[in-house]
Every structure is written in structure tokens, then in C-alpha cells.
Design an enzyme around this catalytic site. Structure first.
Site, short mmCIF file in Angstrom:
data_model
loop_
_atom_site.label_atom_id
_atom_site.label_comp_id
_atom_site.label_asym_id
_atom_site.label_seq_id
_atom_site.Cartn_x
_atom_site.Cartn_y
_atom_site.Cartn_z
N GLU A 88 -5.70 -8.06 -0.93
CA GLU A 88 -6.09 -7.88 0.48
C GLU A 88 -7.52 -7.36 0.50
OE1 GLU A 88 -3.35 -5.98 3.28
OE2 GLU A 88 -5.08 -5.06 4.28
N GLU A 102 0.81 -1.23 0.00
CA GLU A 102 0.00 0.00 0.00
C GLU A 102 0.84 1.27 0.00
OE1 GLU A 102 -2.74 -0.46 3.23
OE2 GLU A 102 -3.87 -2.03 2.22
#
Length: 669
Positions: free
Chosen positions: A258, A182
Site C-alpha cells: 500500500e 496494518e
């Protein structure tokens, strides 16, 4: 004519053959025109961070039972994929995970618990797919910058050593490797990593990028043919079941790498049931990986109970097999990576979705879900309103499936306790006289799996021990000569890394200690504190006495603390409040109401220096607190009104070496 009926409360769950004419949608399942995308599996994440921290401390047989519910084929969640954090020493949501290279010339492939977890997963399912992804990196990688791309070769080498170490020391083959969770990706780094992996004979290790949003990685791949070639999978996080045009144009595998991250109540289970189907129906994603694997961290840390199941009490052995385990089973027990989706998948007329998969050898698995909006909202992204209502759905099997004589039926109903069923096997459905057609009566918040496979089972063990709070009296002398794990039980590092340590030069009382081992701030993923800290105990503790022997290793500037009523952790650790009792190598002490040291209750001079052992005692009772050094009172009855409760903790003033021994806490709520 009812072909099978299981009970749901007082109502039947009917499966109707086509002989009964009912209004509703008709859905053809057919492979005559070829198949859809290859299915890559359902998995979960351990890490990002420290989400499995308390699992390792569980006594047997409970620890093995938990692992069976997660990984054992045809027993529980039966996961196809395990994704782990490549520990980088930084705070990565619920704690820090240690790096295999704290320092440039350091290598240790036995730190932490992800190696152990991967081996336990492989022990149960030799075919499980293993993935590694860094969240943070040790500070030396950045050469003074909070950035992993200063020296691309160095960072690629660091990741490569983790993959090689997994094989050399643990016989683990890593299948996929990620870039930086991320956070920004560097195109040249991805290319360097691929070249280095190939040079080391690791051609089989695939690269997934960028574990963030669909863009800009997808557009970058379309503009750079070499980048397009070296990335095997585009992995997006929390995509809301949708992809983007550029991602599809790459013709690469698309994964929700995710997802979930939702309280493991029935709403969380509904979230998972919806996205496991609709990530493919809406977004052509062929793998969905849930964060997190098991909620094995103190519940008051961020995202408490956002795991597929809950195992946060190693001191009692209590754990809970939550409903997401059984929602996962609807897909995982009746498919395998390498199966293919049919092209004929989609939405139901009155809400919900259906998918069908085949192994190409005659087997067929159909999964139907009717999750309502209120029962399936994930933690993110925002879920636009939709309606689901009672309906009849008729399925027609064509192509190679038209001769299937029988389907096994598994059923889940979420919501009201009186109507709730989890992964219940119903009577099988016979299709010999039905023209390969059957009709389901569907209510909202249901999941049906209909399959030719007979391998499914709802595994179970005797109930674990009942839930108990953390022991009110707890102590640890850290006297472990050859520890199996590098960290002491129940301590949850929130900044820094605390490891078992052997003082070769001290054959006496402090030969075995717990040591804070970072001397440099890591390349952070979250807002790590400027002090190191490890928490322990019961968040509800109010009145407590904390005692610990401490050893400052850094002259003049070094410092250590013990603390109580610590009220924050995880990504919020920098703003933690509590009562902190510090001593410093320059001969001073301080009492603060926060970890950062802004709220000062008391300060003064004490006879303290580096390289010497001291015993600190912190006593908190009601609105008053006192502190002792080597049994002598240093400060007494200082008013402390906030916070009212929290964990006990130990830590250091900065990223510095320091040791702790003979930890003891005695508490009341």
C-alpha cells in the site's frame, strides 16, 4: 541531430542521438550479466474502506468509462493488480464494508460491491491479479474480544470461505490473501491459514504478510523456517522507497503493498511517478499498490480525492481522469507481471531515476523520471530534501538490446499548465545509425517511457456531464424487490451496515425497507462509533428538512435517529457533531449536538414503543431547529450554532436491528 521532438509549451522536448556530443551522465542498459528481480505489477486498492462506495451508483455509460480508465489494457491506468478489502463490518477509513458473514451461521456472497468490482476488472483484463485483505472482522469472530486471533481455526475458516465464495459464486480466482491490515500478525494464525487453504485445495493462493512495516515480520521469518516457507511475499506500507536488511535476507518477493494515498493533483502524480521507479531502484520492491483505486466517496471524508482518479458524483455522472492515471500508464501499458527488471537500474546524476524491464523475448521498456522534491512529496513518510536539475542522460543499449532498431516514446510533464503534458506520444526514436546509444535532455518533473512495444494508447471518451451538487430534494422509498447491490444508492455507512430488507410479514407500505443489520460491535480497525450511522447528501447543506419513517426492533433499550449538519465521518465518526433527533423504545426522545450524545439540547417523553412505525421530521434553519413525530411538533426553535453545515444521516442508538423507510431530504446550502 534531433531524432524526435514533441512540443512542451514553446520548448522542444529533444531526444538526441549520440552523434551530438553532450555532457552528462551515461547509463548502460545490459542483460549480459543476467536479469534483476521479476516484476509483479502495479495495482490499486479498493476498500480500506468504502472508497468505491459511490462508483456503483453511476449511470451508464459513465460507470463503464471509469472502469475502462482503470482496468482496460492499453487505455488508461491499465492496472495489473486489484486489491480489495474483505469486508468486516467495521469502519476502515471512509466507511464500513459489509462482511459476507455478519453472524456465525450467515453466509452471503453478494453484499457490498467488491465482488462486482473484481468481475468488472476481470472482464476488462482477464489476467489481472486479485488480492484480498481484511481490515476489520465481524464481532462473532472475537468471541467477546476485539481480537481476531482468539480462535485461529475460526478466523482462518472465515477467510477461506471468502476465497471459496469468490470462486463458487463469481468465478473469481483470488491470487493473494493478506493477514490483518496494518495491525498485529499472529505467527501461528499464518501457519493455520496456510494449512487450511491447502486442505481446501487452494494451494495456488499465495500469502502476503504483514501489510504493515518491514519489521517484525521479516525478522520473525528469519527465525522461523516454517513461517518463512508459508509466506510468499513481504508486503510493507508506505516504505518511502526503502526496505530493510532482514527483508532482503529472506529472499522473498518484496512489495509496497500500500502506497501513494496522496491528493490526486500533479503533486500526487509526481509522488506516484517517483515511487513507481524508486521502490525498485532503492528498495527492490517489485510491485507497488496505490491506495486508493478511485476516489468514489464524499470528498469531505478523510483523504478526499486520494484516488488515481475522481468519481464522486453519481447523481451528475461527472468524473475526472486525474494525472495519476497517466503516470501509471507510463509503466503499466508497457510491462506485464512476469517481465524482469534489468540489473542496470539506478539514479540519474542530477536527480531522478531510471528503470528498464524486459520480457526476455527481445522487448525492452525504459522509464525515466525526474520528479522534483516539491512536485513529488507523498502524504507519508517524510521525504528528505533532494535536488533535481536540467541534465543530459545518455543511454547505451548492450547485450541482447544492442540490435533494437526503434523505440516508441511517451512523455509527461507535470507542473505549470503552460508546460503540462500527460502521456503524450512523441515521434519514435531510430537507433540504427546510433551505435544503440541515445541521449535525453531532461528537465525536472518529467517522465519518459521508451519502449519496443507499440501497444500504448491514451484512451479517451467524450467529456462526462459537468459537475453538479447533490440534488437539493432527494428521496428513496427503498422499494427494490431484487436489488443488484445490497446498499441503497448514495448512503455511506460510517458505523454499522445498512442493507435493503424485505419484510415478509408486512405486505403493506413497509414491505421494502433499509435495515441496520449488525447486532454486535465488529472487531474494529478504527474508532467506530458506539452508535450506527449512515450519511448522505451535500456537506455544504445548512438549511434542511430530513424526514424518514423509522422502526425500532429492540424493546426498551432500542433507539433510532435522523440527523442534519453531520460534520465528520470516516475514522473521525466517533466525534461527529450535528443536530441529532433520537427516539427510544422506552418512550423518550432526545435532541443532541453530537453523535455520542454528550451535548444535549432537549429531552422528554413521547408516545413511542418498539415494533411500530413512526415518522420523524427534523427541520434546521439558520440557528434554529425543530422536530416532529408523526407530523406533530415535539420540540421547536431550539438554538443550534454549531456546526454550520454537513450531511444528513440516519442511524441507531447501538448495534441493534432497526428499519428506515421513505427517506426524504430537502435542503439549501
Amino acid at each position: 541531430m534531433t531524432a524526435a521532438a514533441g512540443s512542451a509549451g514553446h520548448a522542444a522536448v529533444p531526444l538526441l542521438l549520440c552523434a551530438l556530443l553532450v555532457p552528462g551522465g551515461a547509463y548502460v542498459l545490459d542483460d549480459s550479466d543476467g536479469l534483476g528481480r521479476e516484476f509483479d505489477g502495479v495495482g490499486a486498492v479498493s476498500g480500506g474502506g468504502a472508497t468505491s462506495r459511490l462508483l456503483v451508483n453511476y449511470p451508464e455509460p459513465y460507470r463503464s468509462q471509469i472502469l475502462d480508465y482503470l482496468f482496460k489494457p492499453n487505455f488508461g491506468a491499465s492496472l495489473h493488480i486489484l486489491k480489495v478489502e474483505i469486508g468486516g463490518d467495521g469502519q476502515t477509513t471512509d466507511g464500513t464494508e459489509p462482511s459476507h458473514m455478519h453472524y456465525a451461521l450467515d453466509e452471503n456472497f453478494f453484499r457490498g460491491y467488491e465482488w462486482w468490482l473484481m468481475k468488472e476488472a476481470k472482464k476488462r483484463n482477464p489476467n489481472i491479479i486479485l488480492m484480498g485483505l481484511p481490515w476489520s472482522f465481524p464481532g462473532w469472530i472475537g468471541k467477546g474480544f476485539n481480537w481476531p486471533y482468539v480462535n485461529l481455526q475460526l478466523t482462518a475458516y472465515y477467510i477461506m470461505t471468502w476465497i471459496v465464495g469468490a470462486k463458487h459464486y463469481h468465478d473469481l480466482d483470488i491470487d493473494y490473501i493478506g493477514i490483518w491490515n496494518e495491525r498485529s500478525f499472529d505467527i501461528n494464525y499464518i501457519k493455520v491459514l496456510r494449512r487450511m487453504l491447502n486442505y481446501q485445495g487452494l494451494d495456488r493462493v499465495k500469502i502476503i504478510a504483514s501489510d504493515n512495516l518491514w519489521e517484525p515480520i521479516s525478522a520473525s521469518m528469519l527465525l522461523d523456517s516454517e513461517l518463512l516457507k508459508v509466506i510468499d511475499v513481504i508486503g510493507a506500507h508506505y516504505p518511502g522507497t526503502h526496505t530493510v536488511k532482514d527483508a532482503k535476507l529472506t529472499k522473498k518477493k518484496l512489495w509496497s503493498s500500500e502506497d501513494f494515498s496522496t491528493l490526486n493533483s500533479d503533486v500526487g502524480a509526481g509522488c506516484l511517478g517517483r515511487i513507481l521507479n524508486q521502490n525498485y531502484v532503492n528498495g527492490y520492491m517489485t510491485a507497488t499498490i496505490a491506495w486508493n483505486l478511485v476516489a468514489s466517496y464524499y470528498e469531505q471524508l478523510p483523504y478526499g480525492r486520494c484516488g488515481l482518479m475522481t468519481a464522486q458524483e453519481p447523481w451528475s455522472g461527472h468524473y475526472v481522469v486525474e494525472s495519476p492515471i497517466w503516470v501509471s500508464a507510463h509503466t503499466t501499458q508497457f510491462t506485464q507481471p512476469g517481465w524482469y527488471y534489468l540489473k542496470t537500474v539506478g539514479h540519474l546524476e542530477k536527480g531522478g531515476s531510471y528503470v528498464a524491464l524486459t520480457d526476455g523475448l527481445g522487448n525492452l521498456t525504459i522509464i525515466v523520471e525526474t520528479m522534483s522534491h516539491k512536485q513529488s512529496a507523498c502524504i507519508r513518510p517524510f521525504l528528505p530534501y533532494f535536488n533535481v536539475s536540467r541534465q543530459f542522460a545518455t543511454f547505451v543499449l548492450k547485450g541482447s538490446f544492442s540490435e533494437i532498431p526503434e523505440l516508441q516514446v511517451w512523455y509527461t510533464k507535470l507542473g505549470k499548465p503552460s508546460e503540462r503534458y500527460l502521456f503524450k506520444q512523441l515521434d519514435s526514436l531510430w537507433l540504427l545509425d546510433s551505435s544503440s546509444t541515445f541521449t535525453l535532455e531532461l528537465q525536472e518533473d518529467e517522465i519518459f517511457t521508451l519502449t519496443t512495444l507499440t501497444v500504448g494508447s491514451k484512451g479517451s471518451y467524450p467529456l462526462p456531464p459537468k459537475s453538479e451538487p447533490f440534488p437539493q430534494i432527494y428521496e428513496d422509498d427503498f422499494d427494490v424487490d431484487y436489488p443488484f447491490f445490497s446498499e441503497a444508492p448514495n448512503f455511506a455507512d460510517q458505523t454499522g451496515v445498512f442493507e435493503y430488507f424485505t419484510n415478509i410479514e408486512d405486505p403493506g407500505e413497509h414491505r421494502f425497507t433499509l435495515r441496520q443489520v449488525l447486532n454486535q460491535r465488529p472487531i474494529t480497525w478504527a474508532a467506530d462509533a458506539y452508535n450506527t450511522i449512515s450519511i448522505i447528501g451535500d456537506y455544504k447543506w445548512s438549511n434542511l428538512t430530513v424526514r424518514c419513517d423509522v422502526y425500532i426492533e429492540t424493546p426498551e433499550k432500542g433507539g433510532v435517529f435522523i440527523a442534519g449538519r453531520v460534520n465528520k465521518g470516516g475514522i473521525l465518526i466517533r466525534s461527529a457533531r450535528g443536530i441529532f433527533f433520537w427516539i427510544f423504545a422506552n418512550g423518550t426522545y432526545r435532541v443532541t449536538g453530537d453523535l455520542a450524545g454528550w451535548v444535549i439540547y432537549a429531552l422528554g417523553r413521547v408516545d413511542v414503543t418498539a415494533k411500530k412505525w413512526y415518522t420523524l421530521t427534523l427541520i434546521i434553519k439558520g440557528r434554529l431547529s425543530s422536530g416532529m413525530l408523526n407530523g406533530k411538533t415535539v420540540w421547536k426553535n431550539i438554538p443550534v450554532s454549531f456546526p454550520k453545515n454537513g450531511w444528513a444521516a440516519i442511524g441507531t442508538h447501538s448495534f441493534e436491528f432497526a428499519q428506515f423507510d421513505n427517506f426524504h431530504v430537502e435542503a439549501t446550502r
